[in-house]
Design an enzyme around this catalytic site. Structure first.
Site, mmCIF file in Angstrom:
data_model
loop_
_atom_site.group_PDB
_atom_site.id
_atom_site.type_symbol
_atom_site.label_atom_id
_atom_site.label_comp_id
_atom_site.label_asym_id
_atom_site.label_seq_id
_atom_site.Cartn_x
_atom_site.Cartn_y
_atom_site.Cartn_z
ATOM 1 N N ASP A 1 -1.371 -13.019 -1.081
ATOM 2 C CA ASP A 1 -2.140 -12.041 -1.224
ATOM 3 C C ASP A 1 -2.580 -10.642 -0.135
ATOM 4 O OD1 ASP A 1 -3.686 -10.214 -2.716
ATOM 5 O OD2 ASP A 1 -5.445 -11.651 -3.127
ATOM 6 N N ARG B 1 0.897 -1.232 -0.014
ATOM 7 C CA ARG B 1 -0.141 -0.027 -0.047
ATOM 8 C C ARG B 1 0.838 1.379 0.058
ATOM 9 N NH1 ARG B 1 -4.253 -3.226 -1.449
ATOM 10 N NH2 ARG B 1 -5.471 -4.007 0.725
ATOM 11 N N LYS C 1 0.605 -6.848 -14.041
ATOM 12 C CA LYS C 1 -0.810 -7.400 -13.564
ATOM 13 C C LYS C 1 -1.890 -6.903 -14.198
ATOM 14 C CE LYS C 1 -3.054 -9.226 -10.056
ATOM 15 N NZ LYS C 1 -3.148 -8.860 -8.689
HETATM 16 O O1 DOR Z 1 -9.294 -9.235 -2.017
HETATM 17 C C1 DOR Z 1 -8.485 -8.362 -2.757
HETATM 18 N N1 DOR Z 1 -8.044 -7.511 -2.311
HETATM 19 N N2 DOR Z 1 -8.499 -8.805 -3.984
HETATM 20 C C2 DOR Z 1 -8.033 -7.938 -4.931
HETATM 21 O O2 DOR Z 1 -7.782 -8.361 -6.052
HETATM 22 C C3 DOR Z 1 -7.252 -6.784 -4.457
HETATM 23 C C4 DOR Z 1 -6.891 -7.008 -2.969
HETATM 24 C C5 DOR Z 1 -6.758 -5.530 -2.462
HETATM 25 O O3 DOR Z 1 -5.531 -4.683 -3.049
HETATM 26 O O4 DOR Z 1 -7.119 -4.933 -1.603
HETATM 27 ZN ZN ZN Z 2 -3.906 -9.117 -4.730
HETATM 28 ZN ZN ZN Z 3 -6.164 -10.477 -7.197
#
Ligand code: DOR
Ligand code: ZN
Ligand code: ZN
Length: 407
Positions: A266, A42, A123
């Site tokens: 993720d 972020r 991406k």
């Molecule tokens: O759950 C998710 N959060 N999926 C995404 O594709 C983006 C990610 C985010 O950046 O918060």
């Molecule tokens: Zn992601």
């Molecule tokens: Zn994603």
């Protein structure tokens, strides 16, 4: 010394090679540092949720020594300038080594520049950018990472009331299957990497192809399902959503047999205020970087995953797929002489309970709250530096190095 110089018995090593501190790990397990190629730190622009320092602090506490950051920051990583700006931020703040993904942009010229600058992958978010881009993507040296949810299918099947069912129906697994089909049917000549798979059918589709394709699974899609979404609400909201126990089983089988190449977290932190908005309005994402290794190790402990596959899928394979290597070209995530001394020691006999308030990132909540896991990381080294020890982050901001993708 920042590299591994020798692996073997201490008695076989001449005394003059033993320098500095000697650490007796007391019979615990020593792993290569975990490589997590899918995190959202972020930074810049959304640092109320996380930043490169806090994200990497959580990483080292979870035994992760290399990460690749996703491009949906503010500004997004969609030009060489923005890429260089983020690289500077990482170099100033990160405790772990890092690569950077960029958005899949249309300009071939800018893509070329980003390629030369060492971008990890491009991406594709089909909801944001036109995926016909990928149809013309023919550069074999480049990787296209795909968030596989087809926007044409999202929201198509909603028919019942109630937030829980409405949310799940609005993002069905058909969206994943449809997007994967579309991409596989394209003429893309690049290496395709499918992020965070959730459905058995996706594995069947990818398995039939003989193109260069790789894919990942998250700890939450492996270990949680719609029942956890019901229990935890927005904290367990993620895109793509948690599915069923059956899907989880198929994903675990896919991970063990190598159909799924890697585990990636993720890690997608949001603030508690944002997550209090209710299931439909809260932003999607689960902060999972710190709990990944213990959760997956617990599968090993329970006999559901081999230790060999854990190390391959969490350390060496992500490094090889994304070209993450040291200055001598030796991949990250490897326990080999000449490799960077990125190491994590795990107290494999310790059983402990995951508690959000103890996490080292900005997010102090988790849908794994209260889960008992086996194996606790207690020592993490990045290129020979102790960055985490006995519950304390000891690394210095800015220790992390940028890793340009090696072809
Ligand atoms: O759950 C998710 N959060 N999926 C995404 O594709 C983006 C990610 C985010 O950046 O918060
Ligand atoms: Zn992601
Ligand atoms: Zn994603």
């Amino acid at each position: 010394m920042n590299k591994i110089i020798y692996l073997g018995k201490k008695s076989d090593l001449s005394d003059n090679l033993i320098q500095g501190e000697t650490i007796d790990l007391g019979g615990s397990l020593l792993f290569p540092g975990v490589v997590d190629p899918h995190v959202h730190f972020r930074d810049p622009g959304l640092t109320q949720k996380e930043n490169f320092f806090t994200g990497s602090r959580a990483a080292v506490a979870g035994g992760i020594t290399t990460v690749c950051d996703m491009p949906n920051t503010e500004p997004p990583t969609d030009s060489l300038d923005n890429f260089n700006e983020k690289k500077k931020i990482g170099e100033a703040k990160s405790l772990v080594d890092f690569g950077l993904h960029a958005m899949l942009i249309e300009s071939l010229e800018e893509r070329k520049k980003l390629g030369s600058a060492g971008v990890t992958s491009f991406k594709l978010y089909p909801e944001i950018s036109d995926d016909s881009n990928v149809l013309t993507f023919r550069d074999e040296k480049e990787i296209v990472s795909i968030h596989p949810e087809d926007p044409r299918v999202l929201g198509e099947h909603v028919d019942t009331g109630g937030d829980f069912e409405t949310f799940l129906q609005s993002r069905p697994k058909q969206a994943e299957i449809s997007e994967i089909n579309k991409i596989l049917g394209s003429a893309a000549g690049s290496h395709l990497h499918f992020c965070h798979l959730t459905a058995r059918e996706s594995l069947d589709l990818i398995g039939k192809e003989n193109k260069k394709i790789t894919c990942e699974v998250t700890p939450h899609h492996l270990l949680l399902d719609r029942s956890h979404l019901q229990e935890f609400g927005p904290i367990a909201k993620t895109y793509p959503p948690l599915r069923t126990r059956k899907d989880r089983k198929a994903l675990l089988e896919g991970l063990e047999d190598g159909m799924i190449d890697i585990v990636a977290t993720d890690h997608a932190p949001h603030t508690s205020e944002e997550k209090e908005k209710g299931l439909m309005e809260a932003p999607p994402g689960i902060a999972g970087i710190e709990t990944s290794l213990p959760l997956i190790y617990t599968l090993v402990e329970k006999g559901k995953l081999s230790l060999y596959r854990l190390v391959e899928a969490m350390c060496l394979s992500p490094a090889k797929i994304f070209g993450l290597v040291n200055d001598e070209g030796i991949p990250k995530g490897a326990l080999l002489p000449g490799a960077d001394a990125d190491l994590v020691a795990l107290d494999h006999e310790q059983k402990w309970e995951i508690k959000g308030r103890d996490l080292h990132g900005k997010t102090k909540f988790t849908p794994f709250e209260g889960q008992e896991v086996s194996g606790r990381p207690f020592l993490t080294l990045v290129r020979g530096e102790i960055v985490f020890r006995d519950g304390y982050v000891t690394g210095e901001e800015g220790h992390g190095k940028f890793l340009p993708k090696k072809e």
